[in-house]
Design an enzyme around this catalytic site. Sequence first.
Site, mmCIF file in Angstrom:
data_model
loop_
_atom_site.group_PDB
_atom_site.id
_atom_site.type_symbol
_atom_site.label_atom_id
_atom_site.label_comp_id
_atom_site.label_asym_id
_atom_site.label_seq_id
_atom_site.Cartn_x
_atom_site.Cartn_y
_atom_site.Cartn_z
ATOM 1 N N ASP A 97 0.835 -1.198 0.000
ATOM 2 C CA ASP A 97 0.000 0.000 0.000
ATOM 3 C C ASP A 97 0.873 1.252 0.000
ATOM 4 O O ASP A 97 1.998 1.223 -0.504
ATOM 5 C CB ASP A 97 -0.940 -0.044 1.208
ATOM 6 C CG ASP A 97 -2.303 0.549 0.900
ATOM 7 O OD1 ASP A 97 -2.359 1.767 0.636
ATOM 8 O OD2 ASP A 97 -3.310 -0.181 0.920
ATOM 9 N N HIS A 121 -4.053 5.945 3.152
ATOM 10 C CA HIS A 121 -4.673 4.719 2.649
ATOM 11 C C HIS A 121 -4.056 3.469 3.280
ATOM 12 O O HIS A 121 -4.766 2.567 3.756
ATOM 13 C CB HIS A 121 -4.527 4.689 1.126
ATOM 14 C CG HIS A 121 -5.333 3.655 0.416
ATOM 15 N ND1 HIS A 121 -4.903 2.357 0.247
ATOM 16 C CD2 HIS A 121 -6.536 3.731 -0.209
ATOM 17 C CE1 HIS A 121 -5.811 1.674 -0.436
ATOM 18 N NE2 HIS A 121 -6.806 2.489 -0.725
ATOM 19 N N SER A 172 -11.080 -1.001 -1.424
ATOM 20 C CA SER A 172 -9.837 -0.956 -0.652
ATOM 21 C C SER A 172 -10.091 -1.258 0.818
ATOM 22 O O SER A 172 -9.217 -1.763 1.516
ATOM 23 C CB SER A 172 -9.197 0.434 -0.742
ATOM 24 O OG SER A 172 -8.490 0.595 -1.940
#
Length: 752
Positions: free
Chosen positions: A156, A212, A538
């Site tokens: 990520d 994220h 996600s």
Amino acid sequence: MTSNSSKNMERKRCNLLPKFLLMLVLAFDIFSIVYANSEQPETYIVHLNAPDGVSFDTPEDRQSWYQSFLMASSRGSNVIPSLIHAYHNVFTGFAAKLTADQVKAMESMDGFVSARPESVYKLHTTHTPTFLGLHQNLGVWRGSNYGKGIIIGVLDTGITPGHPSFDDKGVPPPPAKWKGKCKVSGCNNKLIGARDFVSSGSSGSPIDDDGHGTHTSSTAGGNFVDGANVFGMAKGTAAGMAPLAHVAMYKVCDSFGCPSSAILAGMDAAIEEGVDVLSLSLGGPSVPFYEDGIAVGAFSAIQRGIFVSCSAGNSGPFNTTLSNEAPWILTVGASTVDRNIRSTVYLGNKDLLDGESLFQPKDFPQKYLPLVYPGLNHGQDAAWCGPGSLKGIDVKGKVVVCDRGGDIARIAKGQTVKDAGGAAMILANEPVDGDTTEADAHVLPASHVASDVGFTIKRYINSTSSPVATLIFRGTVIGVDSAPAVASFSSRGPSMTSPGIVKPDIIGPGVSILAAWPISVENSTQTKATFNMISGTSMSCPHLSGISALLKSAHPDWSPAAIKSAIMTTAGKLSLSGYPIEDERDQPASIFAIGSGQVNPTKANDPGLIFDIQPNDYIPYLCGLGYTSKQVGVIVQKRVTCTKAIPEAQLNYPSFAVTLGAADVKSYTRTVTNVGVANSTYTPTDVSIPIGLVLEISPAKLIFSKLNQKLTYTTTFIRDKKATVKAPYGEGYLTWSSGKHSVRTPFSIKFV
């Protein structure tokens, strides 16, 4: 004196001369551009096969061999090739900066297989454990020891060491097999690895500058954090799905995206270092598996017993929009949870219309304010509340209706309204978004409403000369019985790369998910326990990654395919209301939206039967896709000859995708392994068959006498000649039941 005809001829010659010269100049420029492109280096992914009889004793030996390709390719070139990543586990090969001519020079070298320019993938951007049936000191959490000893590798944007979600309270040291590295201060028994693969050179940091990666990591394996909330909403104990598992971060994305060379390097390192689960909340467009870096890397992972979970993509609700379609990957779509952060629109006609917003101000005046829809008279950009679009429009002190869409972020629309002096925003879904709303950290009082609610508000605006409205903030609401429902953005099948495999495989929580965040969205400096609520596949992917870690801990002998089977065959098909799971249109969701259904961790821990697949079983399947032996070899990382091919539906998968023409009869076998009760008998007790299909199952009973016993049955799909089929697709399911266990396999039928 010349004649008129000769004058005209001379004039034509004179007129032609500049054109001819221009053509010469253009031709020269085009040649120069082509020549420049052939000498312009870009990143290539190069696949190799070691020559017969050659083995490498150390990674350095292999890398030296890689360098020989670069040296040979650079002869006669003004550009010096540079090695970016050397791969040792995902496949034999490397990533390097090369010119097209240098790649051409490599093609004749012994061991060369293929080279392609790298792709750039994109990100598919606390209450959920309880919603999924995970409770402290009970059930799966207790039986799996909260994921202790399992290592989840996350690819990520990086991570935030020191965040309470990555505290190692109660987490033992990593197992002896762990060979990972931590390239940042703050690692401990929870966060056991953090490396950067996207930055050039060795100075890159795995610190998360985006948020994220911190969010996905804590969703999969974050520790217990009491009092987690955002703006005081959704307050409670935050925890990942496997709260005592270890987490290792492989930073492969930056603000420009996720280069496939970095993704492969991250996967290569994760395999080498000893992870048990790989979680990738990112993906790209549908391409053949031998061109898909994630698919190739994931195959190498499952060969070593590593489970791979990937997001399905955020290009829904349109069909054939999936990422990560390979059958050895768990492809995860997104669903809602039973929690709303409610913000209610109160219209002047006394209608109360529910929406959502994470920002819930306590001082918003409970009096009617003027209500305006800029799209009524000022064009599409104003309807979308695009940047600067409200200049010259009187919105000061008013509640402004903004349409979702226009490739403008939801929060950015609110910023436009705030900058123009608006008091509040109503964000109305477009029809394609249906009733999927999200609780965002808006910059002003707001309510995100479903498309039909938006139509109701606009109809009211048109019905009166002085429309008014206000917002009522109701806070956290638990028990929304429409959940789980498929999120509008969740990508849909059927798979383009392999239409004979049902995808996505599963859905999990992916809407308004609370998890760790690097900074305070409230601009608070008083706490390190910073959280945010965001949405996407996600977010659903790490839920499944964490759940697979629990299953791996509880069943260490299960293969990746066995874990996947357990998740799929026990999935739920009903919402909390007791009705079939719906999509964003309030219609029953199709198999191409939900796959097998909503994950149920408790049932997945005790599935009764599993459909297992060994890595070599995929070879005849890949040959059956029409891939050449060389292309299959790129995926499975060995030389193969496609002497045997099977149709896609013959792969021992826990679902079917079958195409039936007029009068077609197609039979496929499945082999199941008993992991439930030694002496048990399974019969088909719940079968759903679409119009146009006749289904035959043989044998009608599966009688087991011991654990790990394997039995095979045949399912025959017959086109019903008498039935009139009006839709191109039908779907159904077959459930084997023993009384204690139910094992459901859904199927899709394409009528041609």
